[in-house]
Design a protein around this motif. Structure first.
Motif, short mmCIF file in Angstrom:
data_model
loop_
_atom_site.label_atom_id
_atom_site.label_comp_id
_atom_site.label_asym_id
_atom_site.label_seq_id
_atom_site.Cartn_x
_atom_site.Cartn_y
_atom_site.Cartn_z
N GLY A 1 0.80 -1.21 0.00
CA GLY A 1 0.00 0.00 0.00
C GLY A 1 0.84 1.27 0.00
N ASP A 2 0.27 2.31 -0.55
CA ASP A 2 0.87 3.65 -0.55
C ASP A 2 -0.21 4.58 -0.02
N ARG A 3 -0.10 4.97 1.25
CA ARG A 3 -1.23 5.57 1.96
C ARG A 3 -0.95 7.03 2.33
N THR A 4 -1.94 7.87 2.09
CA THR A 4 -1.85 9.30 2.38
C THR A 4 -2.86 9.66 3.46
N TYR A 5 -2.44 10.49 4.43
CA TYR A 5 -3.26 10.80 5.60
C TYR A 5 -3.50 12.30 5.79
N SER A 6 -3.16 13.11 4.83
CA SER A 6 -3.22 14.56 5.02
C SER A 6 -4.63 15.07 5.29
N SER A 7 -5.65 14.33 4.85
CA SER A 7 -7.03 14.77 5.08
C SER A 7 -7.68 14.10 6.28
N ASP A 8 -6.95 13.23 6.99
CA ASP A 8 -7.52 12.52 8.13
C ASP A 8 -7.45 13.37 9.40
N ARG A 9 -8.28 13.00 10.37
CA ARG A 9 -8.26 13.68 11.66
C ARG A 9 -7.13 13.11 12.51
#
Length: 310
Positions: free
Chosen positions: A173-181
Motif C-alpha cells: 500500500g501507498d497511503r496518504t493521511y493529510s485529510s484525516d483527523r
C-alpha cells in the motif's frame, strides 16, 4: 459498518461463534515482533475451556488468527464479560527449535519446512543461497533470521495474517493521511538497548572482527559485547558483529501519528502525510496499533529509521 470490529471464536468441536459487542480492544503489529497481539473486553459469555482459536476482523479485513492464551469469562456489575489476550500463530516460531545442521541450497520454504507451525505461511519465490548452518537450540524464528540475513541482508517480519516475509510485496500500500483527523503526532528515540561496539572471534580464536556505531558514540553511549565464532557466520565472519550491532539498534528512532479511523494498513506500506508542518514522505510503516472503545476507533502508525527500516 465498514469498520465494525468482530471476534470469531472457534471451539474444540469445530463450532464458531461471533462477538461484536466490544467494551474495548487493542491490536498490535510491529516490524521486529514475530506475532500480532490482540486484547479485548467483550460483552457476552462462552466456555473458556472449549476455545481453540481466536480471529479478529475490522470490517472485511482479517487481522489476527491466534491462540486463546488468556481467556476469562466474568460477571461484573450484572454483566457477562469476556476478557481475552491472543497471540498470533506465528509466535510459536519463537517457541520451537529448528532442526540443527546444514541446509544446502535453501530458499525461505526450505527453512520453513524444518520449523513450520500450524497456521503460518511464507513468502514464495525467494532467493536460493548456497547454504546456511543452524546451530543447536536455535529457534525457528532465529533460523529464519539466519536465512534472511544471508539472502537479503535484512530480517524477517510478519505480513498479513501469520505470513513470514523477507521483502516488501510488490503491491504494498501507498497511503496518504493529510485529510484525516490526526489526534497525535511526533517523533522519538529508544536507545536503551543499542550497542556501540561488537567484536567476534575468527577461526584463530582471536577477536579479529569488529563493528562500531557512530550513532551510539555521538550520543555518549558505550556498550561493548564479544561473541565467540559462530558456524552460522562462516560464509562471512565479518557480518557477525555488524548484524548484532544493527539488530541492537532496531527501532532506534521513529516518527509517527495517531488518527481517527482505520485504513487497512500493513507493515512496510508507504506512508505519506503533510499536515500542520508535520511531514512523512514515503517512509515504510514499521508499527501499527489499532484501538477501540466508546471513544471511537483509532490507528497509530510509526515509521522507524534504523539499519533495516527506511
Amino acid at each position: 459498518m465498514a469498520n465494525e470490529p468482530m471476534v470469531e471464536l472457534t471451539y474444540l468441536n469445530g463450532d464458531t461463534e461471533e462477538f461484536r459487542n466490544f467494551v474495548s480492544f487493542r491490536y498490535e503489529k510491529e516490524r521486529y515482533t514475530p506475532y500480532t497481539l490482540f486484547q479485548a473486553e467483550l460483552i457476552g459469555e462462552t466456555r473458556p475451556q472449549s476455545v481453540a482459536e481466536v480471529r479478529f476482523y475490522i470490517g472485511t479485513k482479517y487481522l489476527h488468527w491466534g491462540t486463546a492464551d488468556i481467556f476469562e469469562c466474568l460477571n461484573e456489575r450484572g454483566k457477562s464479560v469476556i476478557k481475552l489476550t491472543s497471540y498470533g500463530m506465528s509466535k510459536q516460531l519463537g517457541q520451537n527449535y529448528s532442526e540443527p545442521g546444514m541446509i544446502t541450497q535453501p530458499d525461505l520454504g526450505a527453512v520453513m519446512a524444518r520449523c513450520g507451525v500450524p497456521g503460518v505461511s511464507y513468502q514464495s519465490g525467494t532467493q536460493t543461497v548456497n547454504y546456511i548452518y543452524i546451530n543447536d537450540r536455535t529457534t525457528a524464528w532465529e533460523a529464519l533470521h539466519v536465512y534472511t540475513e544471508k539472502a537479503y541482508n535484512t530480517v524477517p517480519y510478519i505480513y498479513l495474517n501469520n505470513t513470514v516475509r523477507c521483502t516488501p510485496p510488490s503491491n504494498r500500500g501507498d497511503r496518504t493521511y493529510s485529510s484525516d483527523r490526526i489526534v497525535a503526532a511526533g517523533s522519538g528515540v529508544r536507545l536503551g538497548n543499542i550497542l556501540s561496539d561488537v567484536y567476534s572471534a575468527g577461526t584463530s580464536g582471536n577477536y579479529d572482527y569488529h563493528a562500531s556505531s557512530s550513532y551510539a558514540s555521538d550520543r555518549h553511549i558505550k556498550r561493548r559485547k564479544y561473541y565467540a565464532m559462530d558456524s552460522e557466520w562462516l560464509y562471512d565472519l565479518s557480518r557477525q558483529p555488524a548484524y548484532y550491532l544493527d539488530y541492537s539498534q532496531r527501532g532506534r528512532q521513529y516518527i509517527g501519528f495517531k488518527y481517527e479511523g482505520y485504513k487497512g494498513e500493513e507493515l512496510c506500506d508507504l506512508v505519506r502525510i503533510s499536515k500542520s508542518g508535520f511531514v512523512i514522505n514515503g517512509k515504510e510503516c514499521s508499527k501499527i496499533v489499532i484501538s477501540g472503545s466508546d471513544k471511537g476507533l483509532f490507528t497509530e502508525i510509526r515509521c522507524y529509521t534504523d539499519a533495516f527500516c527506511n
